[in-house]
Design a protein around this motif. Sequence first.
Motif, short mmCIF file in Angstrom:
data_model
loop_
_atom_site.label_atom_id
_atom_site.label_comp_id
_atom_site.label_asym_id
_atom_site.label_seq_id
_atom_site.Cartn_x
_atom_site.Cartn_y
_atom_site.Cartn_z
N GLU A 110 45.33 53.47 -15.14
CA GLU A 110 45.14 52.63 -13.95
C GLU A 110 45.54 51.24 -14.25
O GLU A 110 45.78 50.30 -13.16
CB GLU A 110 44.10 52.94 -13.28
N THR A 111 45.44 50.43 -15.37
CA THR A 111 45.46 49.04 -15.70
C THR A 111 47.05 48.81 -15.63
O THR A 111 47.22 47.74 -15.73
CB THR A 111 44.70 48.87 -16.98
N GLY A 112 47.94 49.67 -16.10
CA GLY A 112 49.23 49.60 -16.42
C GLY A 112 49.54 48.88 -17.48
O GLY A 112 50.82 48.66 -18.11
N LEU A 113 48.46 49.06 -18.69
CA LEU A 113 48.61 48.64 -19.89
C LEU A 113 48.55 49.70 -21.00
O LEU A 113 48.77 49.42 -22.12
CB LEU A 113 47.54 47.66 -20.21
N GLY A 114 48.42 50.89 -20.36
CA GLY A 114 48.31 52.19 -21.57
C GLY A 114 49.37 53.12 -21.18
O GLY A 114 50.14 53.05 -20.10
N SER A 143 48.22 55.81 -10.65
CA SER A 143 47.44 55.36 -9.57
C SER A 143 46.07 55.83 -9.59
O SER A 143 45.83 57.04 -10.06
CB SER A 143 48.33 55.66 -8.21
N HIS A 144 45.14 55.42 -8.75
CA HIS A 144 44.04 55.71 -8.47
C HIS A 144 43.94 57.16 -7.96
O HIS A 144 43.23 58.05 -8.51
CB HIS A 144 42.88 54.81 -7.71
N ALA A 145 44.81 57.37 -6.85
CA ALA A 145 44.79 58.75 -6.54
C ALA A 145 45.42 59.73 -7.25
O ALA A 145 45.02 60.93 -7.22
CB ALA A 145 45.84 58.55 -5.14
N THR A 146 46.48 59.34 -8.35
CA THR A 146 46.85 60.28 -9.27
C THR A 146 45.55 60.81 -10.16
O THR A 146 45.68 61.66 -10.59
CB THR A 146 48.01 59.63 -9.97
N GLN A 147 44.95 59.73 -10.66
CA GLN A 147 43.83 60.05 -11.58
C GLN A 147 42.94 60.68 -10.96
O GLN A 147 42.21 61.66 -11.69
CB GLN A 147 43.36 58.59 -11.96
N ALA A 151 27.33 70.27 10.16
CA ALA A 151 28.66 70.35 10.19
C ALA A 151 29.42 69.68 9.03
O ALA A 151 29.02 68.31 8.73
CB ALA A 151 29.38 69.83 11.62
N VAL A 152 30.87 70.02 8.66
CA VAL A 152 31.36 69.58 7.44
C VAL A 152 32.18 68.40 8.06
O VAL A 152 33.03 68.65 8.72
CB VAL A 152 32.09 70.54 6.68
N MET A 153 31.90 67.08 7.53
CA MET A 153 32.97 66.00 7.89
C MET A 153 33.88 65.73 7.22
O MET A 153 35.04 65.31 7.52
CB MET A 153 31.81 64.68 7.69
N ALA A 154 33.86 66.22 5.99
CA ALA A 154 34.95 65.91 4.81
C ALA A 154 34.63 66.63 3.64
O ALA A 154 33.50 66.83 3.24
CB ALA A 154 35.08 64.49 4.53
N THR A 155 35.47 66.97 2.76
CA THR A 155 35.58 67.73 1.50
C THR A 155 36.21 66.62 0.51
O THR A 155 37.13 66.30 0.62
CB THR A 155 36.16 68.97 1.40
N LEU A 156 35.13 66.26 -0.58
CA LEU A 156 35.66 65.50 -1.69
C LEU A 156 36.06 66.03 -2.87
O LEU A 156 35.30 67.15 -3.06
CB LEU A 156 34.55 64.28 -1.74
N LYS A 157 36.96 65.54 -3.52
CA LYS A 157 37.29 66.17 -4.80
C LYS A 157 36.30 65.94 -5.93
O LYS A 157 35.69 64.95 -6.03
CB LYS A 157 38.59 65.58 -5.02
N ALA A 158 36.32 66.70 -6.71
CA ALA A 158 35.52 66.47 -8.01
C ALA A 158 35.97 65.23 -8.67
O ALA A 158 36.93 65.06 -8.68
CB ALA A 158 35.67 67.74 -8.98
N GLY A 159 34.81 64.31 -9.01
CA GLY A 159 35.47 63.04 -9.65
C GLY A 159 35.48 61.91 -8.57
O GLY A 159 35.38 60.76 -8.90
N THR A 160 35.31 62.24 -7.45
CA THR A 160 35.29 61.10 -6.53
C THR A 160 33.94 60.24 -6.51
O THR A 160 32.79 60.78 -6.51
CB THR A 160 35.07 61.64 -4.83
N GLN A 161 34.27 58.82 -6.37
CA GLN A 161 32.92 58.13 -6.61
C GLN A 161 32.09 58.12 -5.24
O GLN A 161 32.96 58.07 -4.14
CB GLN A 161 33.18 56.95 -7.15
N LEU A 162 31.03 57.98 -5.04
CA LEU A 162 30.24 58.09 -3.81
C LEU A 162 29.54 56.87 -3.42
O LEU A 162 28.96 56.21 -4.46
CB LEU A 162 29.22 59.26 -3.86
N ASP A 163 29.47 56.30 -2.38
CA ASP A 163 28.61 55.11 -1.73
C ASP A 163 26.91 55.65 -1.44
O ASP A 163 26.95 56.04 -0.32
CB ASP A 163 29.07 54.31 -0.77
N VAL A 164 26.61 55.79 -2.34
CA VAL A 164 25.18 56.40 -1.87
C VAL A 164 24.11 55.31 -1.68
O VAL A 164 23.92 54.34 -2.40
CB VAL A 164 24.46 57.19 -3.19
N THR A 165 23.63 55.73 -0.27
CA THR A 165 22.61 54.40 0.24
C THR A 165 20.98 54.67 0.20
O THR A 165 20.46 54.08 0.37
CB THR A 165 23.11 54.33 1.86
N ALA A 166 20.91 56.07 -0.02
CA ALA A 166 19.44 56.42 0.04
C ALA A 166 19.30 58.08 -0.32
O ALA A 166 20.25 58.86 -0.26
CB ALA A 166 19.00 56.30 1.44
#
Length: 442
Positions: A358-362, A325-329, A205-220
Motif C-alpha cells: 500500500e506504500t507503493g514502495l514494495g 490499494s487499501h480495498a484490494t488488500q 437488524a443487520v445494518m451492514a456486513t464487514l469483511k474479515a480484516g476490516t478495522q473498526l471504530d469501537v467507541t464503547a
Amino acid sequence: MTEVNKQRFYKKLAVTGLAVTLVGAGTLGLQSLHFTGEPMVSSAATETYTATANLNIRSGPSTSNAIIATVKQGTQLTVVGQAASGWLKVSYQGKTGYVSSQYVKKSVSSTTKTYVTTANLNIRSGPSTSSTIVVTVKQGTQLTSTEQAANGWLKVSYQGKTGYVSTQYVKESTDSSEPAPAPAASVYVATANLNVRTTASTSGAVMATLKAGTQLDVTAKAANGWLKITYQGKVGYVSGQYVRALAGMKVVSNPESIQVVVNKQNKLPENYVPKDLVYTTIPFTFKEQTEKKKMRSEAAAAIAQLFAGAKKQGVTLLGVSAYRSHATQSTLFSSYVQRDGYDKAATYSALPGTSEHETGLGIDVTKGDGTCAAQDCFGGTKEATWLDAHAAEYGFIIRYPKGKDAVTGYKYEPWHLRYVGKPVAQAIKSKGITLEEYYGIK
C-alpha cells in the motif's frame, strides 16, 4: 481657564488625539499639562476578551500606530483599560498595547459541559479551518468545553490538550446511560465476516456486513460481550467474539517518506494513497495494465535499473505484484481468513493498512519463466541469490529475511523487495539487519 474647563479640554485632547505644542510657559494657561506619549485610558477591572478575527495589537489606539504583535482569531487577551474611539488597552504575553473593540468580544465563562463528536473530527489551534490541527479524534469521542468561541466554534479540552472544534460536528452529552468508554487500543479488527446490527443482540437488524480484516471504530463496550462502533457515520453494534483489539498499533506520521516503516505495529493513515504512483516499465507475469504494475516514481525508476542490471548479468526477472490499494488488500486478506482462519492468515498476509504494497514502495518478483511466484520454491534460485547480493546497490532490501520472523512479524520472503534508497539499503545489507532494527523500532 477654570478647573472644570481644563478637565473638559484634557478629555477632548485624549479623545481626538490632537497634538499640542507648548510654545511658552502659560501660552494656553496649561503649565501643568504633561504629555508622556501614553494615551489617556480610563481604568477598568481586568477582563478577558477573545479575538473574533486575526488581529493587530498596536502601540496606541489608532491604525496609524505601530504593530507590536499580531494574534490569531480565538486568542484570549487581558483587557486592562478602555481607550478612546472604541479601542481597548490589552496585555498579551507581557506586552501592553491596543486593539479595536470591533474585533474582540468579552469571554463569557460557563459551567463545564461535555460534548460528544458526531463524526471523526479535527481539534484545531484556533476557531477556524485555517488553524493547524492539534489532534484528530474519532466519532463518539467525549470532549470537555467551558467556553464558546466565535463563529460556531467551541473551545475544548481533550487528553490535556486545548483546542477548538466546530459545533457542527458535536452534540451536548446528556445521556447518563451511555456505555463506558472502550478499553484503550489503537485499532480493532474483525477476525471474521461480521454483521453490524442496530442493537447489541442478534435480534437487531443487520445494518451492514464487514469483511474479515476490516478495522473498526469501537467507541464503547455494550452489554453481553457486544461492542458499540461507528461505521460510515452510523452507530451500530458487533459481537466482541469476532473482534480483536490490536494493542500498541500506531498510525505512522510520515507515510510519504521513502523510509517509512509499515508493519504489524505501524499502520498507514486511513485510506492513504501515495501521491506519485506511476506505471513501472518492467515486465510482469501478466499483460493487463492494473494497479499492481504501479510504484511510487522514485521506486519505479529504481526497479527498472535493478531489472536491467540483473539482465546484464544473465538473470531475468518478472514483476508479480507491486502497489495494492487499501480495498484490494482488504479483499485479499479477507479471502485468506476465509480459507485459513484469522491467526494463520496474519502470519503471511498483512492487515489492510499495514501492507508495504500500500506504500507503493514494495514489489514481489519472480523468475523470468514466471514460476515460483511468491512461493517458497523461489528461495535458493539463482534469481533469489542475485537479489540478495545486489538489490541494495539499487536501493532495495529483502524486506523479510530468513531468521528474522520475530522481528518483522512475517516468514522469509526472498521475493519481496522494498525500496528505501541506496544509503539505507546498503547499510542494512552490510549489517545483516532488518528495517526495524536499522531504525530501532518495532
